[in-house]
Design an enzyme around this catalytic site. Structure first.
Site, mmCIF file in Angstrom:
data_model
loop_
_atom_site.group_PDB
_atom_site.id
_atom_site.type_symbol
_atom_site.label_atom_id
_atom_site.label_comp_id
_atom_site.label_asym_id
_atom_site.label_seq_id
_atom_site.Cartn_x
_atom_site.Cartn_y
_atom_site.Cartn_z
ATOM 1 N N LYS A 234 104.364 3.574 35.949
ATOM 2 C CA LYS A 234 103.728 4.615 35.872
ATOM 3 C C LYS A 234 104.036 5.571 36.470
ATOM 4 O O LYS A 234 104.138 6.903 35.851
ATOM 5 C CB LYS A 234 102.265 4.193 36.367
ATOM 6 N N ASP B 179 98.436 7.556 41.480
ATOM 7 C CA ASP B 179 97.912 6.627 42.197
ATOM 8 C C ASP B 179 96.323 6.257 41.945
ATOM 9 O O ASP B 179 95.800 4.940 41.746
ATOM 10 C CB ASP B 179 98.274 6.543 43.597
ATOM 11 N N ARG C 35 101.281 -1.724 15.138
ATOM 12 C CA ARG C 35 102.605 -1.315 14.712
ATOM 13 C C ARG C 35 102.262 0.065 13.628
ATOM 14 O O ARG C 35 103.061 0.808 13.527
ATOM 15 C CB ARG C 35 103.174 -2.337 13.959
#
Length: 310
Positions: A162, A180, A246
């Site tokens: 991340k 965080d 998709r």
């Protein structure tokens, strides 16, 4: 009433309000509700449904009405307002505060503040501040960035990438909101705003490198205090047994404080440039909000509008 509050002093500083009377320091007076009120009906004698926890705004209509009453009636109406003990009374347009108002404000310990702003502008600015400061909120582990004007909250297990993705986005010209811990506030029935706790704002942790002050390293243009959450992206290690979206034909959502926010899962594997993928996700999400869906256009071109198996 919100369990969160903001001090009247903070509001006064942001709106540059002057103090006509206060029983104590404004910073010691909490405001718990984001709603405000004009007490016109109360001053005429109708107190049904009056909400005393709201800041009361007295504009030209209220003050002119009081000035037009005889002294005994004016005292009675002013007494009615302050006897409810609202958290504060704000007089707009630089209108003079009546002596009766000051008398009963002191008697019932109600602050009176003044401003030169017109009443509508004052109410709008005040509601805007209160909607953020006393909003319902929750803190979630994650990262938040602004990409092409879209607020993206990145979720995922520790070590999934991340912060690394966020720093790559910052290098590409986008802005960091939080790392965080993301503090999420419900500012309306349709909007969630994300920000960072003040004590860790603008800092980011990169494993193997350490703590970085993004504002110092990349400049103040690389950070932002808050942003609306437009999209939630969850990063997870690629699972070959799982079917990932998709086409993006249907928009999935996740619930944050009762608000449905667009949500997608992006699988992580070596060779995938997550920063570029998130840029594409941000642009695609904006297009969907503007009414364009690339998957639907492709289906239309292929003549598969009614084919749900696509």
């Amino acid at each position: 009433m919100s369990p969160f509050h903001v001090s009247l002093g903070k509001i006064a500083r942001q709106l540059r309000l002057e103090t006509a009377y206060t029983p104590t320091e404004l910073d010691n007076i909490p405001i718990y509700t984001m709603d405000v009120n004009r007490p016109g009906l109360l001053l005429t004698g109708y107190d049904e449904y009056f909400e005393p926890t709201r800041i009361q705004i007295c504009g030209k209509a209220e003050m002119t009405y009081l000035e037009g009453l005889d002294e005994s009636e004016r005292r009675s109406r002013a007494h009615t307002l302050f006897a409810w003990k609202p958290p504060a009374v704000v007089v707009t347009r630089n209108l003079p505060v009546l002596p009766e108002m000051l008398e009963f404000a002191e008697q019932y310990q109600v602050p009176i503040l003044c401003t030169g702003e017109n009443t509508s502008a004052m109410m709008s600015n005040l509601i805007s501040i209160l909607s953020v400061e006393v909003a319902r909120r929750v803190t979630r582990h994650g990262v938040m960035v602004e990409v092409y004007g879209e607020g993206i909250m990145i979720l995922g297990d520790s070590g999934v990438g991340k912060s690394e993705t966020a720093i790559e986005l910052v290098k590409r010209g986008h802005r960091l909101i939080a790392d965080d811990a993301v503090e999420l506030r419900r500012v309306s029935n349709r909007s969630i705003v994300g920000t960072s706790p003040e004590n860790i704002r603008h800092f980011i942790e990169l494993r193997g490198v350490g703590i970085i002050n993004v504002a110092r390293v990349f400049g103040v243009g690389a950070v932002k205090v808050s942003e609306k959450v437009d999209l939630v992206v969850e990063l997870e290690p690629w699972d070959k047994t799982k079917n990932y979206s998709r086409t993006g034909l249907e928009t999935e959502t996740t619930d944050i404080l009762g608000v449905a926010v667009p949500y997608t899962v992006i699988p992580v594997m070596p060779g995938r440039n997550l920063a570029v993928i998130l840029e594409a996700a941000a642009i695609n999400n904006r297009q969907k909000k503007m009414g364009y869906n690339a998957a639907r256009e492709l289906m239309s071109r292929l003549g598969l509008e009614d084919d749900t198996s696509f």
